[in-house]
Design an enzyme around this catalytic site. Structure first.
Site, mmCIF file in Angstrom:
data_model
loop_
_atom_site.group_PDB
_atom_site.id
_atom_site.type_symbol
_atom_site.label_atom_id
_atom_site.label_comp_id
_atom_site.label_asym_id
_atom_site.label_seq_id
_atom_site.Cartn_x
_atom_site.Cartn_y
_atom_site.Cartn_z
ATOM 1 N N GLU A 28 8.355 14.634 -5.480
ATOM 2 C CA GLU A 28 8.648 13.409 -4.719
ATOM 3 C C GLU A 28 10.105 13.379 -4.289
ATOM 4 O OE1 GLU A 28 7.088 10.787 -7.693
ATOM 5 O OE2 GLU A 28 5.066 11.496 -7.255
ATOM 6 N N HIS A 54 11.606 17.080 -8.929
ATOM 7 C CA HIS A 54 10.233 16.585 -8.794
ATOM 8 C C HIS A 54 9.829 16.625 -7.317
ATOM 9 C CE1 HIS A 54 6.776 13.932 -8.767
ATOM 10 N NE2 HIS A 54 6.657 14.212 -10.063
ATOM 11 N N GLY A 87 -0.881 12.583 -8.563
ATOM 12 C CA GLY A 87 -1.298 11.226 -8.208
ATOM 13 C C GLY A 87 -2.525 11.161 -7.334
ATOM 14 N N GLY A 94 2.183 11.571 -15.147
ATOM 15 C CA GLY A 94 2.556 10.415 -14.345
ATOM 16 C C GLY A 94 1.675 9.224 -14.665
ATOM 17 N N GLY A 95 0.647 9.020 -13.861
ATOM 18 C CA GLY A 95 -0.218 7.838 -13.990
ATOM 19 C C GLY A 95 -0.690 7.552 -15.408
ATOM 20 N N TRP A 117 7.539 8.002 -15.870
ATOM 21 C CA TRP A 117 7.130 6.639 -15.507
ATOM 22 C C TRP A 117 7.412 6.321 -14.042
ATOM 23 C CZ3 TRP A 117 9.028 3.287 -20.294
ATOM 24 C CH2 TRP A 117 8.366 3.733 -21.450
HETATM 25 P P1 PGA Z 1 0.355 12.297 -12.059
HETATM 26 O O1 PGA Z 1 1.906 12.616 -11.829
HETATM 27 O O2 PGA Z 1 0.054 12.586 -13.512
HETATM 28 O O3 PGA Z 1 0.210 10.830 -11.738
HETATM 29 O O4 PGA Z 1 -0.418 13.170 -11.139
HETATM 30 C C1 PGA Z 1 2.523 13.726 -12.434
HETATM 31 C C2 PGA Z 1 3.957 13.827 -11.991
HETATM 32 O O5 PGA Z 1 4.238 13.507 -10.821
HETATM 33 O O6 PGA Z 1 4.853 14.210 -12.764
#
Ligand code: PGA
Length: 252
Positions: free
Chosen positions: A98, A96, A174, A235-236, A11
């Site tokens: 990020e 991750h 993303g 993610g999304g 999330w």
């Molecule tokens: P996403 O993100 O499905 O929005 O591409 C996946 C993630 O970062 O784990």
């Protein structure tokens, strides 16, 4: 070797507590009767405790999005493995992209986190993946292979077998740009071969390797039908119960 696919929603930095409860209740209802798939959610820290109470006794597992490797101490702003265990987490996402990109998380720090999680009775969802520049330079396999083995380094083979790997090409996170099923399978197959070489076929055969990066109901079935893709880190699409449950359904 048959592996139970694992779909986990990441999330990220979304959801207040009331929003998180509404989402998880919807997810619980939609996946309740799905067997043949393991389902997890990773809310932000602030919602873990509340969500934990809702998922107790259901088929939904609780994951954190990060963790610190020390059990306690003067680490302002950090959360430890015992704290995650205390609120009912069974998993934590580690490394991750990020976190690697914005918070300087290294393979060595990930290895410490994986070891701490294992020592504390939790499993890791260890994320690896190449950037677009690395892929374009023909280095995708080299990069993910290095990340894979470096992150697992501090674990014994028996412990390695329990961990979940998430292959997430950075350029697909993303962005709406998904790896094709062939592109993803090529990397997953390579990762399993690396695991086989390092830990043996039995350990490698038990390990689940998720795909992550713009997985959605429209592309999930094809990705998840690849031989070495054992689930997804979402993610999304995990922020909408209907889409998330559709992906869980596609994994069975
Ligand atoms: P996403 O993100 O499905 O929005 O591409 C996946 C993630 O970062 O784990």
């Amino acid at each position: 070797m048959s592996r139970v696919p694992f779909i986990c929603g990441n999330w990220k930095m979304h959801m207040t507590v009331p929003e998180a409860l509404a989402l998880v209740d919807d997810v619980i209802a939609r996946v309740a009767s799905m067997d043949g798939v393991e389902v997890g959610v990773a809310p932000p820290y602030t919602a873990l405790h509340a969500v934990s109470k809702r998922v107790a006794g259901t088929k939904v597992r609780l994951a954190a999005q990060n963790v610190h490797f020390e059990p306690k101490g003067a680490y302002t702003g950090e959360i430890s493995v015992p704290m995650l265990a205390d609120v009912g987490c069974q998993y934590a996402i580690v490394g991750h992209s990020e976190r690697r990109q914005y918070f300087g998380e290294t393979d060595a720090a990930c290895a410490q986190k994986l070891a701490a999680l294992h020592a504390g009775g939790l499993r890791s969802i260890y994320c690896i993946g190449e950037t677009l520049e690395e892929r374009d330079a023909g280095k995708a396999l080299e990069v993910v292979g290095r990340q894979l083995l470096a992150g697992l380094e501090a674990l014994e083979p028996d412990a390695v077998a329990e961990q979940v790997i998430a292959y997430e090409p950075v350029w697909a996170i993303g962005t709406g740009r998904t790896a094709t099923p062939d592109q993803a399978q090529e990397v997953h197959e390579f990762l399993r071969a690396q695991l086989t070489q390092r830990y043996g076929a039995e350990v490698a055969g038990r390990m689940r390797i998720q795909y992550g990066g713009s997985m959605k109901p429209q592309n999930a079935k094809e990705l998840l039908s690849q031989g070495d893709i054992d689930g997804g880190l979402i993610g999304g699409a995990a922020l909408k119960a209907e889409d998330f449950a559709a992906i869980c359904g596609a994994a069975r």
